[in-house]
Design a protein around this motif. Structure first.
Motif, PDB file in Angstrom:
ATOM      1  N   MET A 151       0.841  -1.178   0.000  1.00 40.97           N
ATOM      2  CA  MET A 151       0.000   0.000   0.000  1.00 40.97           C
ATOM      3  C   MET A 151       0.884   1.238   0.000  1.00 40.97           C
ATOM      4  SD  MET A 151      -3.124   1.328   0.134  1.00 40.97           S
ATOM      5  CE  MET A 151      -4.313   0.208   0.763  1.00 40.97           C
ATOM      6  N   ALA A 152       0.562   2.179  -0.833  1.00 39.87           N
ATOM      7  CA  ALA A 152       1.329   3.418  -0.929  1.00 39.87           C
ATOM      8  C   ALA A 152       0.932   4.358   0.204  1.00 39.87           C
ATOM      9  CB  ALA A 152       1.080   4.072  -2.274  1.00 39.87           C
ATOM     10  N   ASP A 153       1.877   5.114   0.670  1.00 39.96           N
ATOM     11  CA  ASP A 153       1.671   6.050   1.774  1.00 39.96           C
ATOM     12  C   ASP A 153       1.200   7.394   1.223  1.00 39.96           C
ATOM     13  OD1 ASP A 153       1.708   7.471   4.125  1.00 39.96           O
ATOM     14  OD2 ASP A 153       3.783   7.016   4.605  1.00 39.96           O
ATOM     15  N   SER A 154       0.177   7.982   1.854  1.00 39.66           N
ATOM     16  CA  SER A 154      -0.322   9.281   1.407  1.00 39.66           C
ATOM     17  C   SER A 154       0.476  10.437   1.987  1.00 39.66           C
ATOM     18  CB  SER A 154      -1.802   9.437   1.764  1.00 39.66           C
ATOM     19  OG  SER A 154      -1.956   9.464   3.178  1.00 39.66           O
ATOM     20  N   ALA A 155       1.319  10.168   2.999  1.00 42.61           N
ATOM     21  CA  ALA A 155       2.143  11.231   3.573  1.00 42.61           C
ATOM     22  C   ALA A 155       3.148  11.707   2.527  1.00 42.61           C
ATOM     23  CB  ALA A 155       2.874  10.728   4.812  1.00 42.61           C
ATOM     24  N   ALA A 156       3.380  13.005   2.484  1.00 40.99           N
ATOM     25  CA  ALA A 156       4.307  13.563   1.510  1.00 40.99           C
ATOM     26  C   ALA A 156       5.743  13.170   1.835  1.00 40.99           C
ATOM     27  CB  ALA A 156       4.182  15.079   1.480  1.00 40.99           C
ATOM     28  N   VAL A 157       6.458  12.782   0.815  1.00 41.83           N
ATOM     29  CA  VAL A 157       7.893  12.540   0.899  1.00 41.83           C
ATOM     30  C   VAL A 157       8.539  13.699   0.151  1.00 41.83           C
ATOM     31  CG1 VAL A 157       9.787  11.019   0.228  1.00 41.83           C
ATOM     32  CG2 VAL A 157       7.605  10.041   0.939  1.00 41.83           C
ATOM     33  N   LEU A 158       9.367  14.472   0.838  1.00 34.95           N
ATOM     34  CA  LEU A 158      10.042  15.587   0.191  1.00 34.95           C
ATOM     35  C   LEU A 158      11.338  15.106  -0.424  1.00 34.95           C
ATOM     36  CD1 LEU A 158       9.396  18.491   2.701  1.00 34.95           C
ATOM     37  CD2 LEU A 158       8.184  17.945   0.588  1.00 34.95           C
ATOM     38  N   LEU A 159      11.526  15.476  -1.675  1.00 32.66           N
ATOM     39  CA  LEU A 159      12.703  15.079  -2.424  1.00 32.66           C
ATOM     40  C   LEU A 159      13.364  16.324  -3.018  1.00 32.66           C
ATOM     41  CD1 LEU A 159      11.085  12.148  -4.427  1.00 32.66           C
ATOM     42  CD2 LEU A 159      12.510  11.948  -2.385  1.00 32.66           C
ATOM     43  N   TRP A 160      14.616  16.177  -3.387  1.00 29.74           N
ATOM     44  CA  TRP A 160      15.357  17.239  -4.054  1.00 29.74           C
ATOM     45  C   TRP A 160      15.833  16.724  -5.397  1.00 29.74           C
ATOM     46  CZ3 TRP A 160      15.445  21.965  -1.924  1.00 29.74           C
ATOM     47  CH2 TRP A 160      15.135  22.059  -0.569  1.00 29.74           C
ATOM     48  N   ARG A 161      15.716  17.591  -6.406  1.00 33.18           N
ATOM     49  CA  ARG A 161      16.177  17.218  -7.736  1.00 33.18           C
ATOM     50  C   ARG A 161      17.054  18.329  -8.284  1.00 33.18           C
ATOM     51  NH1 ARG A 161      13.079  16.236 -13.426  1.00 33.18           N
ATOM     52  NH2 ARG A 161      14.714  14.916 -14.280  1.00 33.18           N
ATOM     53  N   ALA A 162      18.250  17.979  -8.675  1.00 35.15           N
ATOM     54  CA  ALA A 162      19.139  18.908  -9.380  1.00 35.15           C
ATOM     55  C   ALA A 162      19.089  18.511 -10.846  1.00 35.15           C
ATOM     56  CB  ALA A 162      20.557  18.802  -8.835  1.00 35.15           C
ATOM     57  N   TYR A 163      18.863  19.490 -11.714  1.00 37.67           N
ATOM     58  CA  TYR A 163      18.758  19.164 -13.128  1.00 37.67           C
ATOM     59  C   TYR A 163      19.279  20.306 -13.990  1.00 37.67           C
ATOM     60  CZ  TYR A 163      14.226  21.657 -12.978  1.00 37.67           C
ATOM     61  OH  TYR A 163      13.225  22.586 -12.820  1.00 37.67           O
ATOM     62  N   VAL A 164      19.452  20.022 -15.264  1.00 30.74           N
ATOM     63  CA  VAL A 164      20.028  20.974 -16.214  1.00 30.74           C
ATOM     64  C   VAL A 164      19.113  22.197 -16.326  1.00 30.74           C
ATOM     65  CG1 VAL A 164      20.766  21.283 -18.612  1.00 30.74           C
ATOM     66  CG2 VAL A 164      21.125  19.081 -17.464  1.00 30.74           C
ATOM     67  N   PRO A 165      19.656  23.399 -16.112  1.00 34.52           N
ATOM     68  CA  PRO A 165      18.825  24.614 -16.139  1.00 34.52           C
ATOM     69  C   PRO A 165      18.032  24.814 -17.431  1.00 34.52           C
ATOM     70  CG  PRO A 165      20.950  25.108 -15.170  1.00 34.52           C
ATOM     71  CD  PRO A 165      21.030  23.699 -15.708  1.00 34.52           C
ATOM     72  N   ARG A 166      18.530  24.298 -18.550  1.00 39.18           N
ATOM     73  CA  ARG A 166      17.824  24.424 -19.836  1.00 39.18           C
ATOM     74  C   ARG A 166      16.403  23.871 -19.744  1.00 39.18           C
ATOM     75  NH1 ARG A 166      15.185  25.000 -23.724  1.00 39.18           N
ATOM     76  NH2 ARG A 166      15.714  24.757 -25.902  1.00 39.18           N
ATOM     77  N   TRP A 167      16.187  22.958 -18.808  1.00 41.32           N
ATOM     78  CA  TRP A 167      14.893  22.303 -18.655  1.00 41.32           C
ATOM     79  C   TRP A 167      14.124  22.844 -17.444  1.00 41.32           C
ATOM     80  CZ3 TRP A 167      13.648  20.277 -22.965  1.00 41.32           C
ATOM     81  CH2 TRP A 167      14.646  19.828 -23.819  1.00 41.32           C
ATOM     82  N   ALA A 168      14.380  24.098 -17.076  1.00 34.43           N
ATOM     83  CA  ALA A 168      13.718  24.716 -15.923  1.00 34.43           C
ATOM     84  C   ALA A 168      12.200  24.641 -16.027  1.00 34.43           C
ATOM     85  CB  ALA A 168      14.157  26.180 -15.781  1.00 34.43           C
ATOM     86  N   HIS A 169      11.685  24.678 -17.245  1.00 38.62           N
ATOM     87  CA  HIS A 169      10.232  24.650 -17.466  1.00 38.62           C
ATOM     88  C   HIS A 169       9.627  23.254 -17.292  1.00 38.62           C
ATOM     89  CE1 HIS A 169      11.887  23.311 -21.271  1.00 38.62           C
ATOM     90  NE2 HIS A 169      10.716  22.754 -21.523  1.00 38.62           N
ATOM     91  N   ALA A 170      10.473  22.234 -17.131  1.00 38.27           N
ATOM     92  CA  ALA A 170       9.968  20.851 -17.081  1.00 38.27           C
ATOM     93  C   ALA A 170      10.599  20.073 -15.923  1.00 38.27           C
ATOM     94  CB  ALA A 170      10.244  20.163 -18.420  1.00 38.27           C
ATOM     95  N   PRO A 171      10.372  20.513 -14.677  1.00 43.16           N
ATOM     96  CA  PRO A 171      11.018  19.850 -13.543  1.00 43.16           C
ATOM     97  C   PRO A 171      10.540  18.427 -13.292  1.00 43.16           C
ATOM     98  CG  PRO A 171       9.398  21.414 -12.767  1.00 43.16           C
ATOM     99  CD  PRO A 171       9.512  21.611 -14.259  1.00 43.16           C
ATOM    100  N   LEU A 172       9.435  18.034 -13.904  1.00 46.73           N
ATOM    101  CA  LEU A 172       8.906  16.687 -13.699  1.00 46.73           C
ATOM    102  C   LEU A 172       9.074  15.808 -14.941  1.00 46.73           C
ATOM    103  CD1 LEU A 172       5.658  17.540 -11.704  1.00 46.73           C
ATOM    104  CD2 LEU A 172       7.966  17.071 -10.855  1.00 46.73           C
ATOM    105  N   SER A 173       9.990  16.211 -15.807  1.00 50.34           N
ATOM    106  CA  SER A 173      10.258  15.428 -17.003  1.00 50.34           C
ATOM    107  C   SER A 173      11.294  14.354 -16.711  1.00 50.34           C
ATOM    108  CB  SER A 173      10.787  16.337 -18.122  1.00 50.34           C
ATOM    109  OG  SER A 173      11.278  15.558 -19.197  1.00 50.34           O
ATOM    110  N   GLY A 174      11.085  13.213 -17.262  1.00 51.02           N
ATOM    111  CA  GLY A 174      12.064  12.135 -17.175  1.00 51.02           C
ATOM    112  C   GLY A 174      12.735  11.887 -18.513  1.00 51.02           C
ATOM    113  N   GLU A 175      12.636  12.885 -19.417  1.00 56.83           N
ATOM    114  CA  GLU A 175      13.154  12.736 -20.773  1.00 56.83           C
ATOM    115  C   GLU A 175      14.660  12.559 -20.838  1.00 56.83           C
ATOM    116  OE1 GLU A 175      11.799  12.429 -23.867  1.00 56.83           O
ATOM    117  OE2 GLU A 175       9.876  12.246 -22.855  1.00 56.83           O
TER     118      GLU A 175
END
Length: 169
Positions: A1-25
């Motif tokens: 069963m998945a937990d509904s409590a929020a898990v906070l994560l940090w993502r560092a990514y290439v600035p060129r993709w600032a508009h798409a922080p949730l992309s896995g491309e």
């Protein structure tokens, strides 16, 4: 069963993709430790310092955009726990898998084999020890924001992230 409590994560990514922080491309284009080429995956960390270390991979310090993410309802396999590893028939050696070398030799890395098994069993992603930041933990997420299940959003309370790539023109 998945937990509904929020898990906070940090993502560092290439600035060129600032508009798409949730992309896995990017991960899909090049493949990664926990995803084959073509498999969209978000790599993030539970600690800010771990996100930075993983992004730079111990090499030159590249410019990065760092965003905080909030993950809910994800079914994650916690591969930091020996009992979870044992349940999937692997040991902690999986974390030292030379996945790039395996790919270069035309082989399927053990991490990709395990990821496929986890996905087939309904897991949205996994938790693993950081390779670049001892003591840190990372999340590889291959299923998110697809209806029911893992919900991932970027924490941007003031709306500072651009909405399109036009900010780079």
């Amino acid at each position: 069963m998945a937990d509904s409590a929020a898990v906070l994560l940090w993502r560092a990514y290439v600035p060129r993709w600032a508009h798409a922080p949730l992309s896995g491309e990017g991960a899909a284009r090049f493949g990664g430790r926990w995803n084959p080429v073509g498999g969209q995956t978000i790599y993030a960390a539970r600690e800010l310092s771990t996100a930075w270390a993983e992004y730079n991979q111990g090499f030159v310090q590249h410019p990065a955009l760092i965003a905080q993410l909030e993950l809910r309802y994800a079914r994650l396999a916690d591969l930091t726990k020996p009992e979870t590893l044992a349940a999937f028939g692997v040991t902690a050696e999986i974390h030292r898998c030379e996945w790039r070398d395996a790919l270069d030799r035309g082989l399927v890395p053990e991490t990709h084999r395990l990821q496929a098994e986890l996905a087939a069993r309904g897991f949205d992603g996994l938790v693993c020890p950081s390779f670049m930041s001892p003591g840190g933990t990372c999340v590889a997420l291959w299923c998110w924001n697809a209806g029911e299940g893992a919900e991932l959003k970027v924490v941007d309370p003031e709306g500072r992230l651009p909405k399109t790539p036009a900010s780079w023109l």
